[in-house]
Design a protein around this motif. Structure first.
Motif, PDB file in Angstrom:
ATOM      1  N   HIS A  21     -31.097 -51.347  53.098  1.00 22.19           N
ATOM      2  CA  HIS A  21     -30.896 -52.726  53.551  1.00 22.19           C
ATOM      3  C   HIS A  21     -30.363 -53.581  52.404  1.00 22.19           C
ATOM      4  CE1 HIS A  21     -32.131 -56.915  54.258  1.00 22.19           C
ATOM      5  NE2 HIS A  21     -31.905 -56.644  55.541  1.00 22.19           N
ATOM      6  N   GLU A  65     -32.147 -45.029  62.862  1.00 18.94           N
ATOM      7  CA  GLU A  65     -32.815 -46.144  62.190  1.00 18.94           C
ATOM      8  C   GLU A  65     -32.051 -46.562  60.941  1.00 18.94           C
ATOM      9  OE1 GLU A  65     -37.552 -45.630  62.901  1.00 18.94           O
ATOM     10  OE2 GLU A  65     -36.551 -43.949  61.907  1.00 18.94           O
ATOM     11  N   ARG A  68     -28.843 -48.445  61.879  1.00 13.17           N
ATOM     12  CA  ARG A  68     -29.147 -49.778  62.394  1.00 13.17           C
ATOM     13  C   ARG A  68     -29.447 -50.754  61.261  1.00 13.17           C
ATOM     14  NH1 ARG A  68     -33.324 -48.540  65.076  1.00 13.17           N
ATOM     15  NH2 ARG A  68     -32.145 -47.771  66.888  1.00 13.17           N
ATOM     16  N   VAL A  69     -30.242 -50.314  60.296  1.00 15.22           N
ATOM     17  CA  VAL A  69     -30.604 -51.179  59.165  1.00 15.22           C
ATOM     18  C   VAL A  69     -29.369 -51.545  58.344  1.00 15.22           C
ATOM     19  CG1 VAL A  69     -31.762 -51.173  56.916  1.00 15.22           C
ATOM     20  CG2 VAL A  69     -33.007 -50.471  58.963  1.00 15.22           C
ATOM     21  N   VAL A  71     -26.135 -51.525  59.265  1.00 18.58           N
ATOM     22  CA  VAL A  71     -25.209 -52.356  60.040  1.00 18.58           C
ATOM     23  C   VAL A  71     -25.698 -53.797  60.108  1.00 18.58           C
ATOM     24  CG1 VAL A  71     -24.270 -52.768  62.340  1.00 18.58           C
ATOM     25  CG2 VAL A  71     -24.257 -50.452  61.383  1.00 18.58           C
ATOM     26  N   GLU A  72     -26.981 -53.976  60.387  1.00 20.58           N
ATOM     27  CA  GLU A  72     -27.522 -55.335  60.472  1.00 20.58           C
ATOM     28  C   GLU A  72     -27.441 -56.040  59.131  1.00 20.58           C
ATOM     29  OE1 GLU A  72     -31.435 -54.839  62.036  1.00 20.58           O
ATOM     30  OE2 GLU A  72     -30.750 -54.491  64.097  1.00 20.58           O
ATOM     31  N   SER A  73     -27.703 -55.305  58.049  1.00 20.27           N
ATOM     32  CA  SER A  73     -27.642 -55.895  56.711  1.00 20.27           C
ATOM     33  C   SER A  73     -26.231 -56.362  56.381  1.00 20.27           C
ATOM     34  CB  SER A  73     -28.113 -54.871  55.672  1.00 20.27           C
ATOM     35  OG  SER A  73     -27.884 -55.338  54.366  1.00 20.27           O
ATOM     36  N   LYS A  75     -23.794 -57.024  58.482  1.00 20.17           N
ATOM     37  CA  LYS A  75     -23.386 -58.093  59.393  1.00 20.17           C
ATOM     38  C   LYS A  75     -23.930 -59.447  58.951  1.00 20.17           C
ATOM     39  CE  LYS A  75     -23.501 -59.453  64.265  1.00 20.17           C
ATOM     40  NZ  LYS A  75     -23.999 -59.101  65.624  1.00 20.17           N
ATOM     41  N   VAL A  76     -25.206 -59.491  58.621  1.00 26.63           N
ATOM     42  CA  VAL A  76     -25.832 -60.738  58.178  1.00 26.63           C
ATOM     43  C   VAL A  76     -25.199 -61.217  56.869  1.00 26.63           C
ATOM     44  CG1 VAL A  76     -27.970 -61.762  57.290  1.00 26.63           C
ATOM     45  CG2 VAL A  76     -28.019 -60.344  59.357  1.00 26.63           C
ATOM     46  N   GLU A  79     -21.711 -62.711  57.455  1.00 25.81           N
ATOM     47  CA  GLU A  79     -21.802 -64.048  58.021  1.00 25.81           C
ATOM     48  C   GLU A  79     -22.165 -65.069  56.937  1.00 25.81           C
ATOM     49  OE1 GLU A  79     -24.647 -63.630  61.118  1.00 25.81           O
ATOM     50  OE2 GLU A  79     -23.234 -62.698  62.540  1.00 25.81           O
TER      51      GLU A  79
END
Length: 240
Positions: A21, A65, A68-69, A71-73, A75-76, A79
């Motif tokens: 992450h 898992e 997902r971690v 990709v979300e990291s 993406k955030v 942004e």
């Protein structure tokens, strides 16, 4: 040259998701910095490092898992940095091929050192798996032809290379075994063959692909002729 991407590798056999992450945010920071220098970076490769289950105590996250971690990291972080989403690459490597393979050995002799240790020898060792002797890697082993037998023995599995460090598994839990039984070491797909050698002029074993009851040899077993095919005699010795 055009700088099209950034790559990172934070280690291997990692069971925690937090480092992955954190990596996403760090990579996006470099992505943003590259843009300040006019570098057209459009790809991020977050490497690999996801661990696998070598022993019963290992508890790695799933590939899903992990993805997902990451990709979300990313993406955030994109942004927050106000940069477009990059093409995201990863290297699942060991987490795919490691658990897909096992290594089978035939049991040889047994040596009992009273009140110290029982050694069980096999027809392989450090030439087909150098990881235990080089950095003390741990593996799980089972007696493949005695899977229903009760576990009653604690043994040390030794290789055939006449080296004191040629120990594949120390203190392995097994049923009573006999010469000719088959021991199978789990999760050997990632490094065994790629790190194997002809130490002491030992030929490498074959590799067999098994799927839905069908078995196919994908690597032939090496022979003695394979080992000496590069050997050459000086010309004057040939003539004599």
């Amino acid at each position: 040259m055009n700088c099209i991407g950034l790559h990172a590798h934070i280690g291997s056999q990692i069971f925690e998701l937090q480092p992955h992450h954190d990596l996403g945010a760090v990579m996006v920071q470099w992505l943003s910095k590259a843009a300040q220098y006019g570098l057209p970076v459009k790809e991020l490769n977050i490497g690999g490092g996801l661990g696998i289950r070598y022993t019963e105590s290992d508890d790695p996250p799933s590939i899903e898992e992990w993805v997902r971690v990451v990709v979300e990291s990313v993406k955030v972080a994109c942004e927050a940095q106000q940069v477009p989403l990059p093409k995201l690459l990863c290297e699942p490597g060991r987490s795919l091929i490691g658990p897909a393979c096992v290594t089978a050995y035939s049991v040889g002799s047994q040596k009992i050192v009273p009140e110290i240790r029982t050694y069980l020898t096999v027809d392989g060792g450090m030439s087909d798996n150098p990881r235990p002797i080089t950095y003390q890697s741990l593996y799980r082993v089972v007696a493949a032809n005695r899977m229903s037998a009760p576990i009653t023995e604690t043994v040390t599995i030794a290789g055939k290379h006449c080296e004191s460090g040629d120990i594949l598994i120390k203190d392995a839990s097994l049923p009573i075994t006999h010469p000719g039984d088959i021991l199978v070491v789990m999760a050997t797909g990632a490094y065994n063959y790629s790190m194997s050698s002809n130490y002491n002029r030992i030929p490498r074993p074959s590799a067999v692909l098994v799927r839905e009851g069908e078995a196919n040899i994908i690597l032939q077993r090496e022979t003695y002729q394979d080992l000496i095919r590069q050997d050459r005699l000086p010309e004057r010795l040939k003539q004599s």
